[in-house]
Every structure is written in structure tokens, then in C-alpha cells.
Design an enzyme around this catalytic site. Sequence first.
Site, mmCIF file in Angstrom:
data_model
loop_
_atom_site.group_PDB
_atom_site.id
_atom_site.type_symbol
_atom_site.label_atom_id
_atom_site.label_comp_id
_atom_site.label_asym_id
_atom_site.label_seq_id
_atom_site.Cartn_x
_atom_site.Cartn_y
_atom_site.Cartn_z
ATOM 1 C CG LEU A 60 -37.378 8.242 -44.954
ATOM 2 C CD1 LEU A 60 -38.491 8.596 -45.927
ATOM 3 C CD2 LEU A 60 -37.311 9.280 -43.839
ATOM 4 C CG HIS A 112 -38.600 8.688 -40.617
ATOM 5 N ND1 HIS A 112 -37.642 7.712 -40.599
ATOM 6 C CD2 HIS A 112 -38.065 9.747 -39.962
ATOM 7 C CE1 HIS A 112 -36.566 8.158 -39.976
ATOM 8 N NE2 HIS A 112 -36.792 9.384 -39.570
#
Length: 279
Positions: free
Chosen positions: A34, A38
Amino acid sequence: MLGIVRDVAGLRARVRDWRQDGAAVGLVPTMGALHEGHLALVRRSLATTERTCVTLFVNPRQFSPTEDFARYPRAEARDLALIEDAGAHLVFAPEAAEMYREGHQTEVSVGRIGEILEGEFRPGFFAGVATVVTKLLLQAQPDIAFFGEKDYQQLLVVRRLARDLDIPVEIAGVPTVRAPDGLALASRNAYLSDSERAIAPALYRVLVAAATNVAAGKKAKAEEARATAELKAAGFAPVDYVAVRDAESLEEARDPHRAHRVLAAAWLGQTRLIDNVAA
Ligand code: PAF
């Protein structure tokens, strides 16, 4: 506290409880590794729905045998900490055997919009994406699912499959998050060497220039050619495509009164970057 489930039954049970409490449910599908892009999806979900589920699953079916499935960055402990800090409620992190049970055969194909541009250079990619996203939408049955505009064609593919298959979900697009120098955040940026990372922001600069010129009435084909030449001069090789397209259908942009999108994919060494901007 953040819950973690690894099977579909556990996911369904949690979502059922939320629904019984009258909560609207947001889904943020990811392949992990991530970054702020995100987290922008997670924050948007948290701001829009009462409960947010983030999925972590590196989907083998959207990688061709020559692509980077084995070396795709995986960092589950770090991802879980980031998701918990962001305030999401649940993570669904299945093993491949849970997503694709013994004998799995069904594949979702969205037709033409999955065959052009990325679909041409990555055959099978959108069938892999469409199949796993359809499964995630049916497993979690969210009210809204959030996807980044960075993967603009993917966003349209997901909208198409939800519409065509009557899946009762809103597909929300979230603007691309960029580094200060303009490079779109992407998990694969981790592959870039220092010298490649220095070149990479040229992709966004060139796309913005092309989009500005198209919006000012310059010819799409000339802008595609000029942008391709500029990317090559900056050090990208090969340039898979630079395309000025209709923003909804991704077909050739013929009607100047409709919204356009300029999309590109190009390689720096072993790393393939994609990006797009509105024109
Ligand atoms: O954009 C991604 O990370 C993936 O393509 C997605 C939507 C999570 C499906 O595996």
C-alpha cells in the site's frame, strides 16, 4: 479494532452484522504494497460509508507467465498497520486457494473495453481483473467500491462489469495521488532505480502537455506522436502507447465536444509505468 478475515464465510458474516446494524459498506480492493494512493481510497470510503473493508490479494490471474507475479511487492504486516492507522474496519486477505477453489473455471470478460490499450499489450489482464473484482463484489456485496483513476481503463472495465452483470454497487473513481514531482504513486515504482526514478516524472509532464494541447484544439494524432517522441527522448523505451481517447468509451476521440483522456504506458528499464490525465 481492525478485524482480519481470510475466508469468504468470515467476510460474509462480518458484512451481514454491519448490514443488520444498518451500516453502509465500502470496499477497497487492493493487491497490497500500500501507498498513499491506496490510503486515499480508504479515506474516501471512510468518509462515505459507515464500514470499510480493504482487500489484500495479489491476484495471480491478472499476471501473464512473463510478468512479475513472483516478485510483486508483498508487505502484509506493514499494510495491516497502515490500514489500521487509517481507521478501516476489516481486512479480507484470502489465500489463492480460497479465492480460486479446486476446479475454478469461470472467467469474466468485458469485451472490447478490455481488449484495447492495456488489453492489447497485456492479453488476459482484464479478464483476470474482471474475474477477481466480480468475485470480491459478490463476496462482500458493498454499497460502494473504490478504485483509483491511476488505473483509468481498469476503473471503466469495473464499471462496465458491474453494469452488465447487474451487480448492485456504485463504483467510485478516486483521483490519482502523485509524488511532489508528478509521478503517479504505484506499487511498482519500488522497482525503479535512482536514475529511472529521476526520469519517471516526465511521463506525467508529457501527458499534461498533450492534454493541454488537445483541449486547446490541437490534433489528437499529432499530440500522440509528439508525446511519444518526447518520452523516448527522456529515456523511456519502449513506449507502448500514448493515446488520446474518448473518456467514457476509450475509443478514438472523434467528437471534440466530448470529454477526452490521454493515456500512456511506457517502460523504464524493467518497469512498465502507466498514467493518464483528463484533456
Ligand atoms: O488495481 C489493483 O490493485 C488490482 O487490479 C485489483 C483491482 C485489486 C484487482 O486485483
